[in-house]
Structure formats: structure tokens, C-alpha cells
Design a protein around this motif. Structure first.
Motif, PDB file in Angstrom:
ATOM      1  N   ASP A   1       0.799  -1.185  -0.023  1.00  9.08           N
ATOM      2  CA  ASP A   1       0.145   0.059  -0.035  1.00  9.08           C
ATOM      3  C   ASP A   1       0.928   1.359   0.095  1.00  9.08           C
ATOM      4  OD1 ASP A   1       1.102  -0.605   2.516  1.00  9.08           O
ATOM      5  OD2 ASP A   1      -0.887   0.319   3.564  1.00  9.08           O
ATOM      6  N   GLU A   2       2.146   1.124   0.250  1.00 10.73           N
ATOM      7  CA  GLU A   2       3.041   2.306   0.367  1.00 10.73           C
ATOM      8  C   GLU A   2       3.737   2.400  -0.976  1.00 10.73           C
ATOM      9  OE1 GLU A   2       5.456   1.117   3.758  1.00 10.73           O
ATOM     10  OE2 GLU A   2       3.727   1.557   5.239  1.00 10.73           O
ATOM     11  N   GLY A   3       3.727   1.677  -1.798  1.00 15.29           N
ATOM     12  CA  GLY A   3       4.477   1.810  -3.185  1.00 15.29           C
ATOM     13  C   GLY A   3       5.966   1.392  -3.075  1.00 15.29           C
ATOM     14  N   ASP A   4       6.337   0.669  -2.075  1.00 11.35           N
ATOM     15  CA  ASP A   4       7.487   0.209  -1.685  1.00 11.35           C
ATOM     16  C   ASP A   4       7.844  -0.966  -1.217  1.00 11.35           C
ATOM     17  OD1 ASP A   4      10.445   0.222  -1.610  1.00 11.35           O
ATOM     18  OD2 ASP A   4      10.596   1.104   0.526  1.00 11.35           O
ATOM     19  N   PRO A   5       7.315  -1.991  -2.285  1.00  8.99           N
ATOM     20  CA  PRO A   5       7.199  -3.503  -1.652  1.00  8.99           C
ATOM     21  C   PRO A   5       8.324  -4.231  -1.244  1.00  8.99           C
ATOM     22  CG  PRO A   5       7.011  -3.376  -4.264  1.00  8.99           C
ATOM     23  CD  PRO A   5       7.106  -1.844  -3.604  1.00  8.99           C
ATOM     24  N   GLN A   6       8.260  -4.764  -0.175  1.00 12.52           N
ATOM     25  CA  GLN A   6       9.515  -5.507   0.319  1.00 12.52           C
ATOM     26  C   GLN A   6       9.136  -6.894   0.594  1.00 12.52           C
ATOM     27  OE1 GLN A   6      12.459  -4.052   1.464  1.00 12.52           O
ATOM     28  NE2 GLN A   6      11.782  -2.473   0.076  1.00 12.52           N
ATOM     29  N   ALA A   7      10.170  -7.734   0.242  1.00 16.09           N
ATOM     30  CA  ALA A   7      10.031  -9.299   0.691  1.00 16.09           C
ATOM     31  C   ALA A   7      10.713  -9.630   1.963  1.00 16.09           C
ATOM     32  CB  ALA A   7      10.494 -10.148  -0.532  1.00 16.09           C
ATOM     33  N   ALA A   8      10.223 -10.605   2.720  1.00 16.50           N
ATOM     34  CA  ALA A   8      10.837 -10.912   3.784  1.00 16.50           C
ATOM     35  C   ALA A   8      10.322 -12.693   3.984  1.00 16.50           C
ATOM     36  CB  ALA A   8      10.323 -10.283   5.024  1.00 16.50           C
ATOM     37  N   CYS A   9      11.264 -13.326   4.593  1.00 19.51           N
ATOM     38  CA  CYS A   9      11.210 -14.637   5.006  1.00 19.51           C
ATOM     39  C   CYS A   9      11.762 -15.188   6.166  1.00 19.51           C
ATOM     40  CB  CYS A   9      11.440 -15.355   3.657  1.00 19.51           C
ATOM     41  SG  CYS A   9      12.966 -15.229   3.311  1.00 19.51           S
TER      42      CYS A   9
ATOM     43  N   LEU B   1      10.308 -17.737  -1.414  1.00 15.40           N
ATOM     44  CA  LEU B   1      10.557 -16.384  -1.611  1.00 15.40           C
ATOM     45  C   LEU B   1      10.767 -16.175  -3.079  1.00 15.40           C
ATOM     46  CD1 LEU B   1      11.395 -13.678  -0.841  1.00 15.40           C
ATOM     47  CD2 LEU B   1      13.588 -13.931  -1.060  1.00 15.40           C
ATOM     48  N   GLY B   2      11.203 -17.359  -3.925  1.00 13.21           N
ATOM     49  CA  GLY B   2      11.245 -17.250  -5.470  1.00 13.21           C
ATOM     50  C   GLY B   2       9.875 -17.144  -5.904  1.00 13.21           C
ATOM     51  N   ALA B   3       9.083 -18.093  -5.600  1.00 15.10           N
ATOM     52  CA  ALA B   3       7.655 -17.983  -5.724  1.00 15.10           C
ATOM     53  C   ALA B   3       6.833 -16.827  -5.453  1.00 15.10           C
ATOM     54  CB  ALA B   3       6.845 -19.306  -4.898  1.00 15.10           C
ATOM     55  N   ALA B   4       7.149 -16.266  -4.343  1.00 11.75           N
ATOM     56  CA  ALA B   4       6.463 -14.919  -3.937  1.00 11.75           C
ATOM     57  C   ALA B   4       6.973 -13.896  -4.751  1.00 11.75           C
ATOM     58  CB  ALA B   4       6.756 -14.619  -2.459  1.00 11.75           C
ATOM     59  N   VAL B   5       8.062 -13.944  -5.221  1.00 17.30           N
ATOM     60  CA  VAL B   5       8.511 -12.676  -6.032  1.00 17.30           C
ATOM     61  C   VAL B   5       7.784 -12.898  -7.364  1.00 17.30           C
ATOM     62  CG1 VAL B   5      10.563 -12.047  -7.322  1.00 17.30           C
ATOM     63  CG2 VAL B   5      10.791 -12.250  -4.838  1.00 17.30           C
ATOM     64  N   ARG B   6       7.776 -14.162  -7.932  1.00 15.00           N
ATOM     65  CA  ARG B   6       6.884 -14.266  -9.312  1.00 15.00           C
ATOM     66  C   ARG B   6       5.703 -13.890  -8.973  1.00 15.00           C
ATOM     67  NH1 ARG B   6      10.393 -18.637  -8.834  1.00 15.00           N
ATOM     68  NH2 ARG B   6       8.731 -20.047  -8.235  1.00 15.00           N
ATOM     69  N   PHE B   7       5.122 -14.323  -8.008  1.00 12.97           N
ATOM     70  CA  PHE B   7       3.572 -13.650  -7.814  1.00 12.97           C
ATOM     71  C   PHE B   7       3.614 -12.151  -7.701  1.00 12.97           C
ATOM     72  CE2 PHE B   7       0.234 -12.269  -4.959  1.00 12.97           C
ATOM     73  CZ  PHE B   7      -0.946 -12.831  -5.395  1.00 12.97           C
ATOM     74  N   GLY B   8       4.520 -11.643  -7.092  1.00  8.24           N
ATOM     75  CA  GLY B   8       4.457 -10.041  -7.158  1.00  8.24           C
ATOM     76  C   GLY B   8       4.689  -9.447  -8.600  1.00  8.24           C
ATOM     77  N   PHE B   9       5.513  -9.905  -9.286  1.00  8.90           N
ATOM     78  CA  PHE B   9       5.804  -9.493 -10.552  1.00  8.90           C
ATOM     79  C   PHE B   9       4.565  -9.932 -11.400  1.00  8.90           C
ATOM     80  CE2 PHE B   9      10.592  -9.776  -9.833  1.00  8.90           C
ATOM     81  CZ  PHE B   9      10.638  -8.599  -9.375  1.00  8.90           C
ATOM     82  N   GLY B  10       4.181 -11.055 -11.266  1.00  7.81           N
ATOM     83  CA  GLY B  10       3.050 -11.636 -12.225  1.00  7.81           C
ATOM     84  C   GLY B  10       1.606 -10.993 -11.910  1.00  7.81           C
ATOM     85  N   ALA B  11       1.044 -11.450 -10.639  1.00  8.81           N
ATOM     86  CA  ALA B  11      -0.152 -11.115 -10.369  1.00  8.81           C
ATOM     87  C   ALA B  11      -0.338  -9.532 -10.031  1.00  8.81           C
ATOM     88  CB  ALA B  11      -0.689 -12.300  -9.307  1.00  8.81           C
ATOM     89  N   LEU B  12       0.680  -9.184  -9.246  1.00  7.48           N
ATOM     90  CA  LEU B  12       0.361  -7.772  -8.713  1.00  7.48           C
ATOM     91  C   LEU B  12       1.054  -6.844  -9.464  1.00  7.48           C
ATOM     92  CD1 LEU B  12       1.237  -8.585  -4.825  1.00  7.48           C
ATOM     93  CD2 LEU B  12      -0.860  -8.552  -5.851  1.00  7.48           C
ATOM     94  N   GLU B  13       1.689  -7.216 -10.648  1.00  5.78           N
ATOM     95  CA  GLU B  13       2.152  -6.313 -11.641  1.00  5.78           C
ATOM     96  C   GLU B  13       3.310  -5.407 -10.936  1.00  5.78           C
ATOM     97  OE1 GLU B  13      -1.018  -4.594 -13.674  1.00  5.78           O
ATOM     98  OE2 GLU B  13      -1.178  -6.462 -14.730  1.00  5.78           O
ATOM     99  N   LEU B  14       4.112  -5.800 -10.094  1.00  4.36           N
ATOM    100  CA  LEU B  14       4.954  -4.986  -9.205  1.00  4.36           C
ATOM    101  C   LEU B  14       6.262  -4.865 -10.432  1.00  4.36           C
ATOM    102  CD1 LEU B  14       4.913  -6.246  -5.773  1.00  4.36           C
ATOM    103  CD2 LEU B  14       3.754  -4.501  -6.564  1.00  4.36           C
ATOM    104  N   ASP B  15       7.028  -3.852 -10.410  1.00  2.62           N
ATOM    105  CA  ASP B  15       8.161  -3.720 -11.251  1.00  2.62           C
ATOM    106  C   ASP B  15       9.498  -3.869 -10.508  1.00  2.62           C
ATOM    107  OD1 ASP B  15       8.150  -1.249 -10.034  1.00  2.62           O
ATOM    108  OD2 ASP B  15       7.945  -0.152 -11.787  1.00  2.62           O
ATOM    109  N   ARG B  16       9.361  -3.714  -9.177  1.00  8.95           N
ATOM    110  CA  ARG B  16      10.574  -4.040  -8.273  1.00  8.95           C
ATOM    111  C   ARG B  16      10.243  -4.463  -6.948  1.00  8.95           C
ATOM    112  NH1 ARG B  16      11.816  -0.654  -4.549  1.00  8.95           N
ATOM    113  NH2 ARG B  16      13.875  -0.807  -4.603  1.00  8.95           N
TER     114      ARG B  16
END
Length: 171
Positions: free
Chosen positions: A91-99, A115-130
């Protein structure tokens, strides 16, 4: 947003649970009681099953509000909790991953697979660019996870006396 389940190969990612069919609270309590976990995850203190239940409910609220997607990393045949992975700051426009990985399951690729699966979800389903990732500079396991998942080291900072390494993955 409703929680999404992800097939991550040898593991599956699902919402944390505390119900009649599956109760992650004992595993959460055990993980957060571990000295190594307390060393690296200092912002949560889970002293009993009630605290663990609060933790599960907090994660459910974060899914509902779209602020964080978090997943229990689970063993596919039993549903046993092996760790947790999340994408926060959505919601802040600064997506961060943690595990984190349960002490009884470290060294098996749980964190890097999840983490690899979550990042792929973020880029694909959530359309995050970073997606960012940070950890204490002394946490060599977290460094290996970041490297395995394709994160690039972008710098370091000091926060509350700890030296933090900052990483980024770009879609």
C-alpha cells in the motif's frame, strides 16, 4: 484481497491458519522462541499461543486490506508449517519481501523456494516492477537466499545499531 495459494514445487504456500483443521500457532510459537530467530527477527515477540493467534489474525487482516501478502510455507502432504514468506509495503508503493524458516527445517531450501515463488507472484499477479529485500549484514543465510532468488545488492544502511544490506529484484 483474498489469500492466494501457490504451488512452489516441493512446498506450497497458503494462508497462515489457526482453526479446527490446521493450527499453525504451535509452530509459530516454537519458531519465534528460537534464539537464532530472535536474533534476526527482533520486531516480533511471540510468548504464547495467544500471541501466535494474534499473529495469524494480523496476517489475515493484512491480506484483507491489501497491505501485505503473506504465506505459510507448508509441507504439501501434511500442511506442516515450515516457514513464512511475505510481500509487504504494498500500500506504500515500496514493496519489500521477507521470509523466515522454522528451526527444524533450515538448510532445505525452504526460504529460497518460497521467496522465489512470492517474487514471481508479485511480478506477475500484482504487476510490481521491483521488490526490495533487506537483512542484517551478519545474517549469511539471508544473503544466500537473496542471491539465489536473483536479488541485486544495492547498498547498506545502519538502523538501531544494526548494519542492514539492501537488495532489489526487478521484473
Amino acid at each position: 484481497m483474498e489469500p492466494i495459494e501457490i504451488n512452489a514445487g516441493g512446498f506450497y504456500l497458503r494462508a497462515l491458519r489457526a482453526d479446527d483443521l490446521l493450527d499453525d500457532r504451535p509452530a509459530i510459537l516454537c519458531a519465534f522462541s528460537d534464539a537464532e530467530m530472535r536474533r534476526w527477527v527482533a520486531d516480533y515477540r511471540i510468548a504464547d499461543l495467544a500471541d501466535a493467534g494474534d499473529y495469524v489474525r494480523r496476517r489475515a487482516r493484512e491480506w484483507d486490506t491489501g497491505t501485505r501478502c503473506s504465506w505459510a510455507v507448508a509441507e504439501p502432504t501434511t500442511g506442516e508449517l515450515l516457514g513464512e514468506v511475505d510481500l509487504r509495503g504494498l500500500d506504500e508503493g515500496d514493496p519489500q519481501a521477507a521470509c523466515w524458516t522454522h528451526p527444524g527445517h533450515r538448510g532445505r531450501g525452504v526460504a529460497s523456494t518460497a521467496l522465489g515463488a512470492a517474487v514471481r507472484f508479485g511480478f506477475g499477479a500484482l504487476e510490481l516492477d521491483r521488490i526490495g529485500y533487506q537483512h542484517d549484514a551478519g545474517n549469511t543465510a539471508s544473503r544466500r537466499v537473496a542471491e539465489k532468488c536473483g536479488f541485486e545488492l544495492t547498498g547498506e544502511s545502519t538502523h538501531l545499531g544494526a548494519r542492514l544490506l539492501h537488495w532489489v529484484a526487478v521484473a
